[in-house]
Design a protein around this motif. Structure first.
Motif, PDB file in Angstrom:
ATOM      1  N   TRP A 243       0.826  -1.206   0.000  1.00 40.63           N
ATOM      2  CA  TRP A 243       0.000   0.000   0.000  1.00 40.63           C
ATOM      3  C   TRP A 243       0.857   1.252   0.000  1.00 40.63           C
ATOM      4  CZ3 TRP A 243       0.006   4.010   3.378  1.00 40.63           C
ATOM      5  CH2 TRP A 243       0.543   3.821   4.664  1.00 40.63           C
ATOM      6  N   GLU A 244       2.040   1.176   0.616  1.00 41.56           N
ATOM      7  CA  GLU A 244       2.942   2.337   0.628  1.00 41.56           C
ATOM      8  C   GLU A 244       3.432   2.668  -0.778  1.00 41.56           C
ATOM      9  OE1 GLU A 244       3.678   0.278   4.684  1.00 41.56           O
ATOM     10  OE2 GLU A 244       3.400  -0.335   2.587  1.00 41.56           O
ATOM     11  N   GLU A 245       3.740   1.624  -1.544  1.00 37.68           N
ATOM     12  CA  GLU A 245       4.212   1.840  -2.918  1.00 37.68           C
ATOM     13  C   GLU A 245       3.113   2.459  -3.769  1.00 37.68           C
ATOM     14  OE1 GLU A 245       7.471  -1.794  -3.352  1.00 37.68           O
ATOM     15  OE2 GLU A 245       5.336  -2.179  -3.715  1.00 37.68           O
ATOM     16  N   TYR A 246       1.894   1.929  -3.617  1.00 42.88           N
ATOM     17  CA  TYR A 246       0.767   2.485  -4.363  1.00 42.88           C
ATOM     18  C   TYR A 246       0.519   3.942  -3.979  1.00 42.88           C
ATOM     19  CZ  TYR A 246      -4.026   3.295  -5.926  1.00 42.88           C
ATOM     20  OH  TYR A 246      -5.142   3.831  -6.508  1.00 42.88           O
ATOM     21  N   TYR A 247       0.516   4.193  -2.679  1.00 40.66           N
ATOM     22  CA  TYR A 247       0.313   5.542  -2.146  1.00 40.66           C
ATOM     23  C   TYR A 247       1.296   6.527  -2.774  1.00 40.66           C
ATOM     24  CZ  TYR A 247      -0.294   9.147   1.506  1.00 40.66           C
ATOM     25  OH  TYR A 247      -0.532  10.301   2.187  1.00 40.66           O
ATOM     26  N   ASN A 248       2.565   6.153  -2.775  1.00 43.95           N
ATOM     27  CA  ASN A 248       3.607   7.042  -3.287  1.00 43.95           C
ATOM     28  C   ASN A 248       3.505   7.252  -4.794  1.00 43.95           C
ATOM     29  OD1 ASN A 248       4.830   7.586  -0.795  1.00 43.95           O
ATOM     30  ND2 ASN A 248       6.035   5.706  -0.890  1.00 43.95           N
ATOM     31  N   LEU A 249       3.139   6.187  -5.529  1.00 46.43           N
ATOM     32  CA  LEU A 249       3.012   6.305  -6.977  1.00 46.43           C
ATOM     33  C   LEU A 249       1.861   7.248  -7.357  1.00 46.43           C
ATOM     34  CD1 LEU A 249       3.576   2.605  -8.097  1.00 46.43           C
ATOM     35  CD2 LEU A 249       5.060   4.573  -8.609  1.00 46.43           C
ATOM     36  N   VAL A 250       0.739   7.120  -6.643  1.00 47.13           N
ATOM     37  CA  VAL A 250      -0.388   8.010  -6.931  1.00 47.13           C
ATOM     38  C   VAL A 250      -0.048   9.440  -6.521  1.00 47.13           C
ATOM     39  CG1 VAL A 250      -2.797   8.517  -6.423  1.00 47.13           C
ATOM     40  CG2 VAL A 250      -2.081   6.161  -6.732  1.00 47.13           C
ATOM     41  N   LYS A 251       0.633   9.560  -5.406  1.00 47.53           N
ATOM     42  CA  LYS A 251       1.001  10.900  -4.927  1.00 47.53           C
ATOM     43  C   LYS A 251       1.885  11.622  -5.935  1.00 47.53           C
ATOM     44  CE  LYS A 251       2.379  13.187  -0.640  1.00 47.53           C
ATOM     45  NZ  LYS A 251       2.859  12.979   0.747  1.00 47.53           N
ATOM     46  N   GLU A 252       2.714  10.857  -6.653  1.00 44.55           N
ATOM     47  CA  GLU A 252       3.572  11.455  -7.680  1.00 44.55           C
ATOM     48  C   GLU A 252       2.754  12.055  -8.824  1.00 44.55           C
ATOM     49  OE1 GLU A 252       6.221   8.412  -8.964  1.00 44.55           O
ATOM     50  OE2 GLU A 252       7.376   8.387  -7.090  1.00 44.55           O
ATOM     51  N   GLN A 253       1.538  11.547  -8.996  1.00 46.96           N
ATOM     52  CA  GLN A 253       0.665  12.048 -10.053  1.00 46.96           C
ATOM     53  C   GLN A 253      -0.023  13.354  -9.681  1.00 46.96           C
ATOM     54  OE1 GLN A 253      -0.031  10.605 -13.161  1.00 46.96           O
ATOM     55  NE2 GLN A 253       1.651   9.197 -12.719  1.00 46.96           N
ATOM     56  N   TYR A 254      -0.071  13.642  -8.391  1.00 48.57           N
ATOM     57  CA  TYR A 254      -0.836  14.797  -7.917  1.00 48.57           C
ATOM     58  C   TYR A 254      -0.456  16.119  -8.566  1.00 48.57           C
ATOM     59  CZ  TYR A 254      -4.135  13.120  -4.445  1.00 48.57           C
ATOM     60  OH  TYR A 254      -5.217  12.570  -3.839  1.00 48.57           O
ATOM     61  N   PRO A 255       0.825  16.462  -8.606  1.00 50.88           N
ATOM     62  CA  PRO A 255       1.169  17.753  -9.219  1.00 50.88           C
ATOM     63  C   PRO A 255       0.725  17.853 -10.666  1.00 50.88           C
ATOM     64  CG  PRO A 255       3.008  16.893  -7.958  1.00 50.88           C
ATOM     65  CD  PRO A 255       2.011  15.782  -8.060  1.00 50.88           C
TER      66      PRO A 255
END
Length: 250
Positions: free
Chosen positions: A91-103
């Motif tokens: 879940w941490e990996e998924y969280y971080n990958l989606v967060k990278e999309q935010y900007p």
């Protein structure tokens, strides 16, 4: 004529303070982190971010999955997405990958119909207003970056994803109870009116002992929020005087 409905089990009561959800209620095209938001006919920006990640594994971030994680905060919702889509990620990996999309997608968030008018009305009439969102602080800052003047009108903002006092996410009532406690005059829960778009948010507000106006997405099953005090199609339909608040100018 627009359809307006309310639960037959709940009568309108006078309130003094107002709490708004953020995603799908005030802002269009955004998600509470790992949660669906309602955005009429446009593609929710979070859907795009999530799909950019899960698509790499041949998966689709469907509306059904969005509904299942509606209103959840970071870890809990990420774990559900991993489980539901059987992704080969933590879940941490998924969280971080989606967060990278935010900007790339979140800074384009626009205001929902009626949102600015209602917020400015309450502020001009000195009705205490606040925001209670499942987003974390960084995510919130990014989402409202184009609307800083409007969001500066709120007494305070509770970002459930990072606030240490919010121990449980929606549908638990924690975030609304914390938000109410941070108004300067500390109103009782029953003195607060919540505006929400998500069924989990409706449940959380009712659990906190507050009345709640539900403004759901057209695709949302109406049965999921049927206990809301009042259901509207848009913030343009709000009549504050129903709850003892100053009426909007016509």
């Amino acid at each position: 004529m627009n359809k307006v409905s309310c639960s037959a089990k709940v009568a309108f009561k006078k309130v003094t303070h107002v709490i708004f959800d953020l995603d799908g209620l005030l802002l269009a095209g955004t998600f509470e982190f790992f949660a669906i938001c309602a955005v009429s006919d446009t593609e929710p920006l979070y859907t795009k971010a999530a799909q950019n990640v899960v698509g790499k594994y041949g998966k689709t971030y469907t509306y059904d999955i969005k509904q299942r994680v509606l209103g959840f905060t970071g870890a809990d919702a990420a774990k559900q997405v991993i489980k539901l889509l059987d992704l080969p990620l933590t879940w941490e990996e998924y969280y971080n990958l989606v967060k990278e999309q935010y900007p790339l997608v979140m800074s384009d968030a626009s205001l929902m119909p009626g949102a600015e008018r209602l917020v400015r009305h309450f502020h001009s009439k000195q009705v205490p207003i606040a925001v209670a969102t499942s987003s974390g602080q960084d995510t919130y800052d990014l989402k409202v970056s184009k609307h800083k003047s409007l969001f500066s009108l709120f007494s305070h903002v509770v970002t459930g994803g990072t606030d240490p006092e919010v121990e449980r996410g929606k549908p638990s009532p924690d975030i609304f109870l914390v938000c109410a406690s941070r108004f300067k005059d500390k109103p009782k829960p029953e003195q607060c009116l919540v505006f929400e778009d998500a069924p989990n948010g409706v449940q959380a507000a009712l659990g906190a002992g507050m009345q709640v106006v539900w403004v759901p997405d057209k695709q949302t099953d109406e049965n999921l929020g049927k206990m809301a005090t009042l259901k509207l199609n848009s913030l343009d339909e709000v009549k504050p005087e129903l709850f003892g608040l100053p009426p909007l100018k016509q």
